[in-house]
Design a protein around this motif. Sequence first.
Motif, PDB file in Angstrom:
ATOM      1  N   PRO A  70      35.330  68.156  29.353  1.00 54.45           N
ATOM      2  CA  PRO A  70      35.469  66.697  29.249  1.00 54.45           C
ATOM      3  C   PRO A  70      34.557  65.975  30.243  1.00 54.45           C
ATOM      4  O   PRO A  70      34.044  64.909  29.945  1.00 54.45           O
ATOM      5  CB  PRO A  70      36.940  66.453  29.596  1.00 54.45           C
ATOM      6  N   LEU A 272      28.710  58.201  49.373  1.00 54.54           N
ATOM      7  CA  LEU A 272      28.331  57.268  50.435  1.00 54.54           C
ATOM      8  C   LEU A 272      27.177  57.811  51.273  1.00 54.54           C
ATOM      9  O   LEU A 272      26.428  57.060  51.886  1.00 54.54           O
ATOM     10  CB  LEU A 272      29.544  56.970  51.318  1.00 54.54           C
ATOM     11  N   TRP A 282      32.690  63.348  27.819  1.00 54.49           N
ATOM     12  CA  TRP A 282      32.937  63.135  26.397  1.00 54.49           C
ATOM     13  C   TRP A 282      32.846  61.645  26.089  1.00 54.49           C
ATOM     14  O   TRP A 282      33.395  60.821  26.817  1.00 54.49           O
ATOM     15  CB  TRP A 282      34.354  63.578  26.013  1.00 54.49           C
ATOM     16  N   ARG A 288      34.476  51.006  21.431  1.00 51.76           N
ATOM     17  CA  ARG A 288      33.752  49.778  21.130  1.00 51.76           C
ATOM     18  C   ARG A 288      32.306  49.803  21.623  1.00 51.76           C
ATOM     19  O   ARG A 288      31.393  49.357  20.932  1.00 51.76           O
ATOM     20  CB  ARG A 288      34.486  48.590  21.755  1.00 51.76           C
TER      21      ARG A 288
ATOM     22  N   PRO B  10      30.861  42.800  26.172  1.00 52.41           N
ATOM     23  CA  PRO B  10      30.934  42.177  27.485  1.00 52.41           C
ATOM     24  C   PRO B  10      29.789  42.591  28.398  1.00 52.41           C
ATOM     25  O   PRO B  10      30.009  43.035  29.506  1.00 52.41           O
ATOM     26  CB  PRO B  10      32.254  42.710  28.020  1.00 52.41           C
ATOM     27  N   VAL B  11      28.577  42.459  27.928  1.00 51.25           N
ATOM     28  CA  VAL B  11      27.481  42.892  28.784  1.00 51.25           C
ATOM     29  C   VAL B  11      27.079  41.784  29.731  1.00 51.25           C
ATOM     30  O   VAL B  11      26.994  41.962  30.934  1.00 51.25           O
ATOM     31  CB  VAL B  11      26.274  43.314  27.935  1.00 51.25           C
ATOM     32  N   ALA B  59      30.265  52.522  56.893  1.00 54.17           N
ATOM     33  CA  ALA B  59      29.232  51.799  56.151  1.00 54.17           C
ATOM     34  C   ALA B  59      29.492  50.298  56.072  1.00 54.17           C
ATOM     35  O   ALA B  59      28.622  49.534  55.679  1.00 54.17           O
ATOM     36  CB  ALA B  59      29.129  52.374  54.731  1.00 54.17           C
ATOM     37  N   ARG B 170      34.704  53.731  43.911  1.00 50.32           N
ATOM     38  CA  ARG B 170      33.511  53.615  43.069  1.00 50.32           C
ATOM     39  C   ARG B 170      32.926  52.210  43.212  1.00 50.32           C
ATOM     40  O   ARG B 170      31.709  52.030  43.301  1.00 50.32           O
ATOM     41  CB  ARG B 170      33.893  53.901  41.606  1.00 50.32           C
ATOM     42  N   VAL B 172      33.194  50.247  45.838  1.00 52.52           N
ATOM     43  CA  VAL B 172      32.571  50.131  47.158  1.00 52.52           C
ATOM     44  C   VAL B 172      31.203  50.826  47.168  1.00 52.52           C
ATOM     45  O   VAL B 172      30.235  50.316  47.737  1.00 52.52           O
ATOM     46  CB  VAL B 172      33.490  50.716  48.256  1.00 52.52           C
ATOM     47  N   LYS B 173      31.126  51.968  46.469  1.00 53.88           N
ATOM     48  CA  LYS B 173      29.838  52.673  46.404  1.00 53.88           C
ATOM     49  C   LYS B 173      28.805  51.829  45.669  1.00 53.88           C
ATOM     50  O   LYS B 173      27.636  51.772  46.069  1.00 53.88           O
ATOM     51  CB  LYS B 173      30.003  54.021  45.712  1.00 53.88           C
ATOM     52  N   LEU B 176      27.663  49.120  48.002  1.00 53.47           N
ATOM     53  CA  LEU B 176      26.726  49.542  49.046  1.00 53.47           C
ATOM     54  C   LEU B 176      25.373  49.927  48.455  1.00 53.47           C
ATOM     55  O   LEU B 176      24.346  49.785  49.115  1.00 53.47           O
ATOM     56  CB  LEU B 176      27.323  50.713  49.835  1.00 53.47           C
ATOM     57  N   ARG B 179      24.453  48.534  43.003  1.00 48.46           N
ATOM     58  CA  ARG B 179      24.468  48.916  41.588  1.00 48.46           C
ATOM     59  C   ARG B 179      25.514  48.103  40.827  1.00 48.46           C
ATOM     60  O   ARG B 179      26.479  47.636  41.421  1.00 48.46           O
ATOM     61  CB  ARG B 179      24.795  50.405  41.456  1.00 48.46           C
ATOM     62  N   SER B 185      35.619  50.081  29.215  1.00 47.40           N
ATOM     63  CA  SER B 185      35.919  49.215  28.064  1.00 47.40           C
ATOM     64  C   SER B 185      36.736  49.979  27.032  1.00 47.40           C
ATOM     65  O   SER B 185      36.902  49.522  25.915  1.00 47.40           O
ATOM     66  CB  SER B 185      34.622  48.714  27.454  1.00 47.40           C
ATOM     67  N   TYR B 186      37.212  51.158  27.401  1.00 46.63           N
ATOM     68  CA  TYR B 186      38.013  51.972  26.473  1.00 46.63           C
ATOM     69  C   TYR B 186      39.454  52.043  26.994  1.00 46.63           C
ATOM     70  O   TYR B 186      39.711  51.807  28.168  1.00 46.63           O
ATOM     71  CB  TYR B 186      37.410  53.375  26.339  1.00 46.63           C
ATOM     72  N   PRO B 187      40.385  52.401  26.099  1.00 45.21           N
ATOM     73  CA  PRO B 187      41.785  52.446  26.529  1.00 45.21           C
ATOM     74  C   PRO B 187      42.168  53.768  27.205  1.00 45.21           C
ATOM     75  O   PRO B 187      41.383  54.714  27.270  1.00 45.21           O
ATOM     76  CB  PRO B 187      42.551  52.266  25.223  1.00 45.21           C
ATOM     77  N   ARG B 194      40.892  63.439  27.597  1.00 43.27           N
ATOM     78  CA  ARG B 194      40.037  64.225  28.496  1.00 43.27           C
ATOM     79  C   ARG B 194      40.870  65.135  29.384  1.00 43.27           C
ATOM     80  O   ARG B 194      40.439  66.213  29.752  1.00 43.27           O
ATOM     81  CB  ARG B 194      39.203  63.283  29.370  1.00 43.27           C
TER      82      ARG B 194
END
Lengths: 361, 273
Positions: A70, A272, A282, A288, B10-11, B59, B170, B172-173, B176, B179, B185-187, B194
Amino acid sequence: MLDGIISHQELLRRIDALRVERRLIGPVARVEPECMPPVRYFYQPVERADELALDFTYCVQSPKAVLLPPAEPLLRFDRESGKFRAGPVIDHTPTALIGVHPCDVHAIELLDAVFSNGNADGHYLARRRSLFIVAVDCPEPCTEGVFCRDMETHETDRGFDVILYRLDADRRYGVVFASDAGRAWLNPSLSSGGMRTPNSDDERTFIRYRQNKERAFEPRLPMPRRELPEMMARSYDSLLWEATAQRCYSCGSCNLACPTCYCFDIRDENELNGGGCRLREWDACMARDFALVAGGHNFRAKPGQRLRHRLYRKAAWIEAQTGLHGCVGCARCDRACTAKISIVEMLGQLAEEVQHAGTRP
Amino acid sequence: MIPVFDTSCPVAGRSGEPVGAKLAAGTRPRIAIFSLTGCEGCSLAILELENELLDVLGAVDIVNFREGMSERDWNIDIGFVDGAVSTPHDEAQLRRLRECCKTLVAIGSCACLGGVNTLKNAQPQNEYRGYVYGEAARHFPTADARPLSAFVPIDHELPGCPLVREEFLRFVKCLLGGRPFRLPSYPVCVECKRRGNLCSYERGQICLGPLTRGGCDAICPSYGRACDGCRGVVSNEALKAFGRNMRTQYDVSLSDVLERLRLFGAFQESALP
């Protein structure tokens, strides 16, 4: 023609012998009191052969995750001592996958084709080359709702190392080899008596087994598999897509449960300290944002378009690309759909529509 | 409230921008963490990032954090706020924070959706003030509980009850590294699959996973508990489909559906079928 007959005890001994060099993964029964029936089977790593439930009905998830996890790192990078370094992550762990039904063997065959053709995928192929597959044939449909007979995937003669046929109630298996590694694993000369060459009685039993199996699997689709691509070609503008998609969550459960859905997304995870990894996960064409591209355009922004795309892939396009079954009829998508949207019912409805259109003047 | 997107994507919009866009290059971001009405569990969850906390602290400069330190400073690059706006005092404080923080981030279900605080919105004010504060009620002015975005512009939202620590990290990364950060955007179903979970529906549970925004790694279903939608509704389409499916496939009434969605304020009236 059988290559051998093995007793259950001897089979377990041989599987335990595999454990010396390989990790074992196979169906394990889990009690689920709130389910009907109150047991579910899952592919899990095991230490001993007797943990396996080789008489399992079906595994909730397909064995896809063994070959295509996955989430997996494709490469790692770091910036130690100010220099950027990156290297691939390849998993060669020797693994034995014990207990794969014919439908899933067909599915693995498709994954093999997808990841070898064109740009061969070293990450997938490393795992595949390290994988030993013991298939277990189904004497009857594993559960209601499967349509492997229609997809012609209820039996198989390749894509595994060994296949086992459960010939009778005292758990005696007929054995057929498809590789030298399989032949070496169950070599009768290593036996303490539980493995032998078949005699004419065994062959007769095997013929009966196959006759019974042929009767046990009934077709569910109103047309043979080879006519599906033609039917799909005439269904592009069907109203069924939009109508059915009214209930679709775009959750991708059908994709993720599917043994032949191989689409993935790749993203970088940063740490970091400046290092990180490139991750493959996956993905699902029913989600969407699957067909969302730079600039914000989405090629399949509507759920109905995504549903149509998925069915076209399964019933026509994958086969056109690879010559192999895009759908293996396991019905995991049907079971995974909490909206109770059924691929086999949709195919049936489309077939009906096309037949009606054909009879109209 | 977390924007619920219709069929378009939602871009564009705020959450697609690089998180650190407003930071001067080469400086350590000055971070603050605040709490309005809520259990402050989200602030606490940040402190629970024990393995990564020292790296994070190396940081950034944390300049204002009631749950973790006694110093106070109001020159703030990025302010994280948990809790809902539930009193006039909350509102005044939030407006002040918007002025002090170059980037304002709502953390947790209360700040993003209103959270469990919104349960009071369906009751008469006199009643709940009476049973919560007793005779002292007149000293405690209160109002309907609302998410932060109902009062001031919010730059990013990290929903969940409590917030998802890994997602915060994620974020916070991304911050820093300059990005872009985006919520999934998925449920929740995607993460359940997974993880190889047995679907809650197979156990006969009504799970909100199919219409709830993923990103929590399906933590509740992974422990046998159906999803309660604490990360909000993922799309209008999914919400509409849920209403239809509950009625036609599960014989569950609309009011029961709404009841479930109200727990964390995930319910949005405009989107119902």
